[in-house]
Design an enzyme around this catalytic site. Structure first.
Site, mmCIF file in Angstrom:
data_model
loop_
_atom_site.group_PDB
_atom_site.id
_atom_site.type_symbol
_atom_site.label_atom_id
_atom_site.label_comp_id
_atom_site.label_asym_id
_atom_site.label_seq_id
_atom_site.Cartn_x
_atom_site.Cartn_y
_atom_site.Cartn_z
ATOM 1 N N GLU A 32 0.847 -1.192 0.000
ATOM 2 C CA GLU A 32 0.000 0.000 0.000
ATOM 3 C C GLU A 32 0.887 1.248 0.000
ATOM 4 O O GLU A 32 1.750 1.388 0.862
ATOM 5 C CB GLU A 32 -0.939 -0.006 1.210
ATOM 6 N N HIS A 50 -24.980 -2.175 -1.939
ATOM 7 C CA HIS A 50 -25.967 -2.222 -3.025
ATOM 8 C C HIS A 50 -26.372 -3.661 -3.316
ATOM 9 O O HIS A 50 -25.537 -4.564 -3.308
ATOM 10 C CB HIS A 50 -25.369 -1.666 -4.318
ATOM 11 N N ARG A 311 -14.101 8.662 -7.771
ATOM 12 C CA ARG A 311 -14.395 7.367 -8.397
ATOM 13 C C ARG A 311 -13.356 7.095 -9.482
ATOM 14 O O ARG A 311 -12.983 8.021 -10.225
ATOM 15 C CB ARG A 311 -15.771 7.378 -9.042
ATOM 16 N N CYS A 397 -18.158 13.641 21.681
ATOM 17 C CA CYS A 397 -19.165 13.720 20.610
ATOM 18 C C CYS A 397 -19.574 12.317 20.150
ATOM 19 O O CYS A 397 -20.739 12.028 19.966
ATOM 20 C CB CYS A 397 -18.621 14.469 19.405
#
Ligand SMILES: Cc1cc2nc3c(=O)[nH]c(=O)nc-3n(C[C@H](O)[C@H](O)[C@H](O)COP(=O)(O)OP(=O)(O)OC[C@H]3O[C@@H](n4cnc5c(N)ncnc54)[C@H](O)[C@@H]3O)c2cc1C
Length: 448
Positions: A32, A50, A311, A397
């Site tokens: 990486e 999806h 993208r 938070c």
């Protein structure tokens, strides 16, 4: 050869491939370029799992999203990746959009997804009362889900590392040559020879492909800007609210997040640079207008943050996956790579034609829960009694405790910076954006 397989890119796709291959008796290295796993496009998306109902039938993407959705839903439940099956409502705002429903339902059925059904406007408003005026009806897609985009690649990479995969972060591939029986991969730490090579470098997958003579595709980054609204707005949105897609874009969606916020976006704009993750006044204005039209009361709430993802779009309509003599090119994974990741990994495993036995004893993995819908450590009296650090908030938070931060810093793939700590724990990502906890988090990072 030093290795059986080198995978380039530890986004959600490369990490899923590493996990899949590490289940076999193989010497695998995952390279990486960035300082961490999942720090590219994989950390900045709309985080939907999806079903693939609207994919172009017959494409590889349609097939892999459908299969990936099943695999990831099962895996998420097994290892503790936050996932909520909220379902999606694809809303028509005028009669012309409503006329598109027939074609969308046909496409869904062609993709093997039959649970899609039409709701009239009354039922739509009963289901999603916060919607703006004027909706004509919707298609309900009950299996669309929201998932944690941060835990997913980390879970894959962690399982791979526990199974023996050699993960090298901050180690870019800088050159590659074919050699007898495989490849020589150049890195700043010296060359690595490998029998097989997988190119899962996302926005840079075309550049690596070209180093090996590939000319099949060029990546053009397509910017997507998003707005995250404060948690107090969460009761306003129960489903993923989708737009009827046009020829140019899927439109802006409004969706809950697994962290308990509401997200609006993304925009879609081609940009020149592969690192141009800047937001724009124009993009944010457009999103605020869309938010006000789709769920008007959202505009009464504060914006907690904005973010941008790129993208890996190409000139083609489909994923760019191909195999050539031990090389797998896994490029052009544009808008559905999170959903398809595990199926892409299976497909690459088969395409590489590895004749090896599964490794005995797969690691048992359980990821820390970052999801608002599931129990968090601060809610467990029993856990706090055993270890009081799970009752000491560092990030108020997001209610992240010292115990969780300590565990993340001692994990199999420890974070190296605040962003990595944020993606592993949620610390620093709330309303105050680290104003309260930033210094303490920095001190904890510096101590390890
Ligand atoms: C706005 C937006 C919304 C989206 N929404 C969704 C969604 O709701 N659901 C969904 O399923 N998908 C969604 N996607 C798509 C999804 O995020 C991507 O398909 C997925 O993250 C791609 O993963 P990847 O691993 O291919 O790429 P990346 O995550 O970009 O990983 C590639 C990695 O390769 C590394 N790399 C590059 N060059 C080198 C090199 N030379 N050496 C070593 N490493 C290198 C990079 O540093 C990077 O970490 C969305 C995308 C965007 C931008």
């Amino acid at each position: 050869m030093d290795r059986d397989v080198v995978i380039v890119g530890a986004g959600v796709v490369g990490s899923a491939i590493a996990r899949e291959l590490a289940r076999f008796d193989l010497e695998v290295t995952l390279l990486e370029a960035a300082a961490d796993v999942g720090a590219g496009t994989s950390k900045a998306n709309t985080a939907l799992l999806h079903t693939g109902f609207d994919a172009k039938p017959g494409t590889l993407e349609a097939k892999l999203v459908r299969r990936g959705c099943e695999l990831l839903a099962e895996y998420a439940a097994r290892v503790g990746i936050p996932l909520e099956r909220t379902g999606a409502l694809l809303v028509a705002w005028d009669d012309e959009q409503r006329r598109e429903f027939e074609g969308i339902v046909e496409r869904s059925r062609a993709n093997g997804y039959d649970a899609i059904r039409e709701l009239d406007a009354d039922e739509l408003y009963r289901r999603e009362p916060g919607l703006g005026a004027g909706a004509r009806g919707a298609l309900e897609v009950p299996d669309e889900a929201i998932i944690c985009p941060f835990t997913t690649p980390l879970a894959f990479a962690t399982e791979a590392v526990l199974a023996g995969c050699d993960l090298r972060r901050a180690t870019p591939l800088t050159g590659v040559d074919r050699i007898e029986g495989g490849f020589r991969v150049d890195t700043p730490g010296g060359p690595i020879t490998t029998r097989r090579l997988v190119n899962a470098a996302g926005l840079r997958s075309d550049e690596i492909d070209r180093m090996l003579g590939g000319t099949a595709f060029t990546v053009t980054p397509r910017r997507g800007e998003l707005i995250v609204f404060d948690k107090l707005s969460r009761p306003l949105v129960k489903h993923i609210v989708l737009a009827v897609p046009t020829k140019v874009s899927k439109g802006v969606l409004v969706a809950p997040t697994v962290f308990g916020n509401v997200m609006v976006g993304p925009t879609a704009e081609d940009v020149e640079r592969k690192d141009d993750t800047s937001s724009t006044a124009q993009g944010l204005d457009h999103l605020r207008r869309e938010a006000g039209r789709i769920v008007p009361r959202l505009l009464d709430f504060d914006v907690t943050s904005v973010y941008v993802g790129l993208r890996a779009a190409t000139e083609h309509d489909d994923f760019q996956i191909r195999f050539e003599d031990g090389y797998a090119c896994v490029g052009g994974i544009r808008s559905t790579g999170l959903s398809a990741s595990m199926a892409i990994a299976e497909y690459v495993r088969d395409g590489l034609d590895l004749e090896v036995a599964p490794r005995a004893g797969a690691p048992e993995l359980r990821m820390p829960n970052l999801g608002e819908a599931f129990p968090r450590p601060y809610q467990s009296a029993e856990l706090i009694e055993r270890d009081p650090d799970y009752g000491r908030f560092v990030c108020f938070c997001e209610r992240v405790t010292k115990g969780e931060l300590r565990d993340a810093l001692a994990g199999p793939i420890p974070p190296v910076d605040l962003d990595g700590l944020r993606r592993r724990t949620r610390a620093h990502m709330g309303r105050c954006q680290g104003f309260w906890c930033g210094a303490e988090l920095a001190a904890m990072l510096a101590d390890v």
